[in-house]
Each structure stands twice: as C-alpha cells, then as structure tokens.
Design a protein around this motif. Structure first.
Motif, PDB file in Angstrom:
ATOM      1  N   ASP A  92      -0.416  14.597  -9.324  1.00 52.94           N
ATOM      2  CA  ASP A  92       0.687  14.572  -8.355  1.00 52.94           C
ATOM      3  C   ASP A  92       0.720  13.279  -7.547  1.00 52.94           C
ATOM      4  O   ASP A  92       1.772  12.854  -7.077  1.00 52.94           O
ATOM      5  N   MET A  93      -0.454  12.661  -7.370  1.00 50.65           N
ATOM      6  CA  MET A  93      -0.519  11.396  -6.627  1.00 50.65           C
ATOM      7  C   MET A  93      -1.791  10.664  -7.024  1.00 50.65           C
ATOM      8  O   MET A  93      -2.762  11.281  -7.481  1.00 50.65           O
ATOM      9  N   VAL A  94      -1.783   9.350  -6.860  1.00 50.83           N
ATOM     10  CA  VAL A  94      -2.962   8.555  -7.182  1.00 50.83           C
ATOM     11  C   VAL A  94      -3.128   7.455  -6.137  1.00 50.83           C
ATOM     12  O   VAL A  94      -2.147   6.957  -5.576  1.00 50.83           O
ATOM     13  N   LEU A  95      -4.371   7.090  -5.894  1.00 57.18           N
ATOM     14  CA  LEU A  95      -4.704   5.920  -5.077  1.00 57.18           C
ATOM     15  C   LEU A  95      -5.075   4.800  -6.023  1.00 57.18           C
ATOM     16  O   LEU A  95      -6.014   4.934  -6.819  1.00 57.18           O
ATOM     17  N   VAL A  96      -4.332   3.705  -5.990  1.00 57.95           N
ATOM     18  CA  VAL A  96      -4.560   2.612  -6.923  1.00 57.95           C
ATOM     19  C   VAL A  96      -4.897   1.336  -6.170  1.00 57.95           C
ATOM     20  O   VAL A  96      -4.433   1.113  -5.045  1.00 57.95           O
ATOM     21  N   THR A  97      -5.716   0.496  -6.799  1.00 55.53           N
ATOM     22  CA  THR A  97      -6.099  -0.785  -6.224  1.00 55.53           C
ATOM     23  C   THR A  97      -5.078  -1.844  -6.618  1.00 55.53           C
ATOM     24  O   THR A  97      -4.694  -1.941  -7.780  1.00 55.53           O
ATOM     25  N   VAL A  98      -4.657  -2.626  -5.634  1.00 54.79           N
ATOM     26  CA  VAL A  98      -3.651  -3.658  -5.860  1.00 54.79           C
ATOM     27  C   VAL A  98      -4.239  -5.008  -5.466  1.00 54.79           C
ATOM     28  O   VAL A  98      -4.754  -5.160  -4.354  1.00 54.79           O
ATOM     29  N   ALA A  99      -4.193  -5.980  -6.378  1.00 53.02           N
ATOM     30  CA  ALA A  99      -4.704  -7.317  -6.079  1.00 53.02           C
ATOM     31  C   ALA A  99      -3.790  -8.019  -5.089  1.00 53.02           C
ATOM     32  O   ALA A  99      -2.597  -7.713  -4.980  1.00 53.02           O
ATOM     33  N   ASP A 100      -4.358  -8.989  -4.365  1.00 53.94           N
ATOM     34  CA  ASP A 100      -3.581  -9.648  -3.318  1.00 53.94           C
ATOM     35  C   ASP A 100      -2.437 -10.494  -3.859  1.00 53.94           C
ATOM     36  O   ASP A 100      -1.489 -10.790  -3.141  1.00 53.94           O
ATOM     37  N   GLU A 101      -2.492 -10.862  -5.162  1.00 47.67           N
ATOM     38  CA  GLU A 101      -1.418 -11.706  -5.686  1.00 47.67           C
ATOM     39  C   GLU A 101      -0.184 -10.902  -6.112  1.00 47.67           C
ATOM     40  O   GLU A 101       0.856 -11.475  -6.416  1.00 47.67           O
ATOM     41  N   ALA A 102      -0.310  -9.575  -6.127  1.00 48.20           N
ATOM     42  CA  ALA A 102       0.803  -8.733  -6.562  1.00 48.20           C
ATOM     43  C   ALA A 102       1.962  -8.810  -5.565  1.00 48.20           C
ATOM     44  O   ALA A 102       1.785  -8.537  -4.380  1.00 48.20           O
ATOM     45  N   ARG A 103       3.133  -9.175  -6.051  1.00 50.49           N
ATOM     46  CA  ARG A 103       4.292  -9.284  -5.163  1.00 50.49           C
ATOM     47  C   ARG A 103       4.972  -7.943  -4.952  1.00 50.49           C
ATOM     48  O   ARG A 103       5.471  -7.641  -3.881  1.00 50.49           O
ATOM     49  N   GLU A 104       5.004  -7.137  -6.002  1.00 50.33           N
ATOM     50  CA  GLU A 104       5.623  -5.818  -5.909  1.00 50.33           C
ATOM     51  C   GLU A 104       4.538  -4.759  -6.006  1.00 50.33           C
ATOM     52  O   GLU A 104       3.686  -4.813  -6.890  1.00 50.33           O
ATOM     53  N   VAL A 105       4.591  -3.820  -5.106  1.00 51.56           N
ATOM     54  CA  VAL A 105       3.590  -2.757  -5.070  1.00 51.56           C
ATOM     55  C   VAL A 105       4.284  -1.427  -5.313  1.00 51.56           C
ATOM     56  O   VAL A 105       5.236  -1.081  -4.620  1.00 51.56           O
ATOM     57  N   ARG A 106       3.783  -0.705  -6.293  1.00 49.41           N
ATOM     58  CA  ARG A 106       4.312   0.637  -6.535  1.00 49.41           C
ATOM     59  C   ARG A 106       3.637   1.609  -5.576  1.00 49.41           C
ATOM     60  O   ARG A 106       2.423   1.673  -5.485  1.00 49.41           O
ATOM     61  N   GLY A 107       4.429   2.349  -4.840  1.00 50.47           N
ATOM     62  CA  GLY A 107       3.874   3.295  -3.887  1.00 50.47           C
ATOM     63  C   GLY A 107       3.799   2.717  -2.489  1.00 50.47           C
ATOM     64  O   GLY A 107       4.411   1.694  -2.171  1.00 50.47           O
ATOM     65  N   GLU A 108       3.025   3.375  -1.646  1.00 42.22           N
ATOM     66  CA  GLU A 108       2.894   3.001  -0.231  1.00 42.22           C
ATOM     67  C   GLU A 108       1.497   2.467   0.046  1.00 42.22           C
ATOM     68  O   GLU A 108       0.496   3.130  -0.238  1.00 42.22           O
ATOM     69  N   VAL A 109       1.406   1.259   0.578  1.00 37.15           N
ATOM     70  CA  VAL A 109       0.105   0.676   0.907  1.00 37.15           C
ATOM     71  C   VAL A 109      -0.494   1.437   2.103  1.00 37.15           C
ATOM     72  O   VAL A 109       0.131   1.537   3.153  1.00 37.15           O
ATOM     73  N   VAL A 110      -1.706   1.957   1.916  1.00 40.32           N
ATOM     74  CA  VAL A 110      -2.342   2.749   2.973  1.00 40.32           C
ATOM     75  C   VAL A 110      -3.594   2.077   3.533  1.00 40.32           C
ATOM     76  O   VAL A 110      -4.136   2.511   4.555  1.00 40.32           O
ATOM     77  N   HIS A 111      -4.039   1.007   2.866  1.00 36.81           N
ATOM     78  CA  HIS A 111      -5.263   0.347   3.344  1.00 36.81           C
ATOM     79  C   HIS A 111      -5.336  -1.069   2.793  1.00 36.81           C
ATOM     80  O   HIS A 111      -4.881  -1.334   1.681  1.00 36.81           O
ATOM     81  N   GLN A 112      -5.912  -1.961   3.586  1.00 34.55           N
ATOM     82  CA  GLN A 112      -6.133  -3.335   3.150  1.00 34.55           C
ATOM     83  C   GLN A 112      -7.395  -3.865   3.820  1.00 34.55           C
ATOM     84  O   GLN A 112      -7.615  -3.640   5.006  1.00 34.55           O
ATOM     85  N   GLU A 113      -8.234  -4.534   3.037  1.00 39.60           N
ATOM     86  CA  GLU A 113      -9.423  -5.161   3.613  1.00 39.60           C
ATOM     87  C   GLU A 113      -9.947  -6.228   2.669  1.00 39.60           C
ATOM     88  O   GLU A 113      -9.624  -6.243   1.474  1.00 39.60           O
ATOM     89  N   PRO A 114     -10.786  -7.137   3.190  1.00 45.95           N
ATOM     90  CA  PRO A 114     -11.288  -8.218   2.344  1.00 45.95           C
ATOM     91  C   PRO A 114     -12.368  -7.751   1.372  1.00 45.95           C
ATOM     92  O   PRO A 114     -13.138  -6.829   1.670  1.00 45.95           O
ATOM     93  N   LEU A 115     -12.408  -8.403   0.214  1.00 45.35           N
ATOM     94  CA  LEU A 115     -13.529  -8.264  -0.705  1.00 45.35           C
ATOM     95  C   LEU A 115     -14.553  -9.337  -0.341  1.00 45.35           C
ATOM     96  O   LEU A 115     -14.190 -10.490  -0.099  1.00 45.35           O
ATOM     97  N   VAL A 116     -15.816  -8.959  -0.313  1.00 47.70           N
ATOM     98  CA  VAL A 116     -16.877  -9.910   0.012  1.00 47.70           C
ATOM     99  C   VAL A 116     -17.919  -9.875  -1.105  1.00 47.70           C
ATOM    100  O   VAL A 116     -17.959  -8.949  -1.917  1.00 47.70           O
ATOM    101  N   TRP A 117     -18.762 -10.877  -1.110  1.00 43.10           N
ATOM    102  CA  TRP A 117     -19.868 -10.900  -2.068  1.00 43.10           C
ATOM    103  C   TRP A 117     -20.983 -10.004  -1.553  1.00 43.10           C
ATOM    104  O   TRP A 117     -21.364 -10.076  -0.387  1.00 43.10           O
ATOM    105  N   ALA A 118     -21.500  -9.152  -2.429  1.00 39.58           N
ATOM    106  CA  ALA A 118     -22.562  -8.233  -2.031  1.00 39.58           C
ATOM    107  C   ALA A 118     -23.738  -8.366  -2.977  1.00 39.58           C
ATOM    108  O   ALA A 118     -23.581  -8.647  -4.170  1.00 39.58           O
ATOM    109  N   GLY A 119     -24.931  -8.167  -2.436  1.00 36.09           N
ATOM    110  CA  GLY A 119     -26.158  -8.205  -3.229  1.00 36.09           C
ATOM    111  C   GLY A 119     -27.260  -7.492  -2.488  1.00 36.09           C
ATOM    112  O   GLY A 119     -27.077  -7.019  -1.369  1.00 36.09           O
TER     113      GLY A 119
END
Length: 248
Positions: free
Chosen positions: A107-134
């Motif tokens: 009925d619904m899905v949460l999908v990851t959208v890259a920052d270069e995407a100009r058109e987004v399907r659905g409603e953006v509910v969250h945004q945050e930076p990706l960082v390097w982790a180790g």
C-alpha cells in the motif's frame, strides 16, 4: 513569562537569549525531546478514544536501515492506536519495493532518493547527510584504493558515493557488497571497509570518519510513496511522517 516560570520551576536555564536570536541550552534540548514525546503520547491517547475504529490490513515496504531502526517504534504506536489493524512490513531495496507497490502487493513504500534526482515520486518525509563511517580507531580509510562496503547496484547511496569519489579522483575498490546495513556494519566492524551511512545512524562502536582525502557525499532523501488513499493508509502514513518529523 511562562518560560521564565518554567525555568524557575526546573532550576535550569532553557534558552540562551541574545540580542537578535534565542537558542536552546543543552537542558532546553533535553526538555524539548521530552515535550515532543509527551505530545505524541497525548495524541495517541486522544486518537484511541475519538478516532474511528479501523480494521483490516495495510502493507508497507522499507529498506532495512529504516525498517530496523525507525519503524519498530512507529508500528508500536500505531498498534496501540489501532489494535485491530494488521501491518505487513516488507524489507527490501527501493527498486524492489516500488515494483511491489506498482503490482498492488503493498500500500505504501519508503524509498531512498539521491540528491541529484530532480523529480521525486511521492512525498519527501526526511532528509539528512550521508557521512563516511567506520570502526572506532579504523585504518581502512587510510588504504589505497579505498575499500568500500556498499549495497548492490541501483542503491542511491552507492551512486552518490561512487560519484563523489570519481569527482574527487579518489581510487577505490568495492570490498564488500550487501543489501542490508547489518552486512555493511559487519565489514566496518572487521575494519575491512568504510561505508556511506546516514549521520543519525552512526553509533558506537562505529564512528564518523573524517579525512581530508574523503570527499563529502551529499544528502539523501526518503520519500513516502502511496498507492492510494483510504482510512487505513492515511492513518499509517500519518504515523510514519510524524516519526520522521521527530528526528528533525
């Protein structure tokens, strides 16, 4: 006056007051978190008594980083508000879950959208930076070529990371591939690789890796895509969106 009275009652300063701005102190941020939780609990209690009784099933698809860290609390709150509703959670890649949604299996899905995407399907509910982790005291980030732990082809985090490295001219090799964050965490814990991770999900014994040789990856977005609107879908979608608002 009410804020001053609250500060007197608590014996703590909640705001740093400057000529042109007011910011929260550490104690103020802690109290704000409690306040948000109290408001959510109040809304839950009110909804339990005044919301129409809902029954049935609703299916939601998500990636495992969201499914294992954020959705459990959402589903617990939803179950308390609507105990007669069965929620079916499917964990998979954004591409897989969009296909399931379009096939009528979700009925619904949460999908990851890259920052270069100009058109987004659905409603953006969250945004945050990706960082390097180790791993703490990691040495993997010092190796050349840089060893990476990534998801399979098609992942937005993977595309963003490889694009950033290519632009910076940093040599790399994909040392570990796994669709699930737990697999990538295992590679980092063994100090076999570093990986792109949402800033809010980097927790001990992992740490954010900062180096002048590592480029900024950018921010990603999460979008909620729905197949239709009905009372069941609307209720679950509201809980999901409120959970992400609490992370802001």
């Amino acid at each position: 006056m009410q804020i001053k009275q609250l500060e007197r009652n608590l014996g703590k300063t909640l705001f740093v007051r400057e000529p042109r701005q007011v910011t929260l102190t550490t104690e103020g941020e802690i109290l704000l978190d409690y306040a948000r939780r109290l408001l959510r609990l109040n809304e839950e209690a009110v909804q339990h008594f005044i919301a129409p009784e809902l029954e049935g099933r609703v299916g939601i698809g998500t990636s495992d980083d969201v499914g294992t860290r954020i959705l459990p609390e959402v589903l617990a709150q939803f179950a308390r508000s609507y105990p007669a509703v069965l929620v079916n959670v499917v964990v998979g890649s954004s591409k897989q879950n969009i296909a399931r949604l379009d096939a009528g299996k979700l009925d619904m899905v949460l999908v990851t959208v890259a920052d270069e995407a100009r058109e987004v399907r659905g409603e953006v509910v969250h945004q945050e930076p990706l960082v390097w982790a180790g791993r703490e005291e990691s040495s993997a980030f010092q190796r050349s070529p840089l060893p990476l732990a990534l998801a399979h082809e098609g992942c937005a985090w993977r595309r963003m990371t490889l694009r950033a490295l290519d632009r910076a001219g940093v040599p790399y090799r994909i040392a570990y591939t796994c669709e699930h964050c737990s697999g990538q965490e295992a590679a980092m814990m063994a100090d076999l690789a570093v990986a792109p991770f949402p800033e809010s999900l980097v927790r001990a014994p992992l740490k954010q890796v900062v180096s002048e040789h590592l480029p900024e990856i950018g921010s990603y977005r999460l979008a909620l895509v729905r197949r239709g609107s009905n009372p069941l879908n609307d209720a679950l979608a509201t809980h999901v969106k409120e959970a992400f608002q609490g992370l802001a």
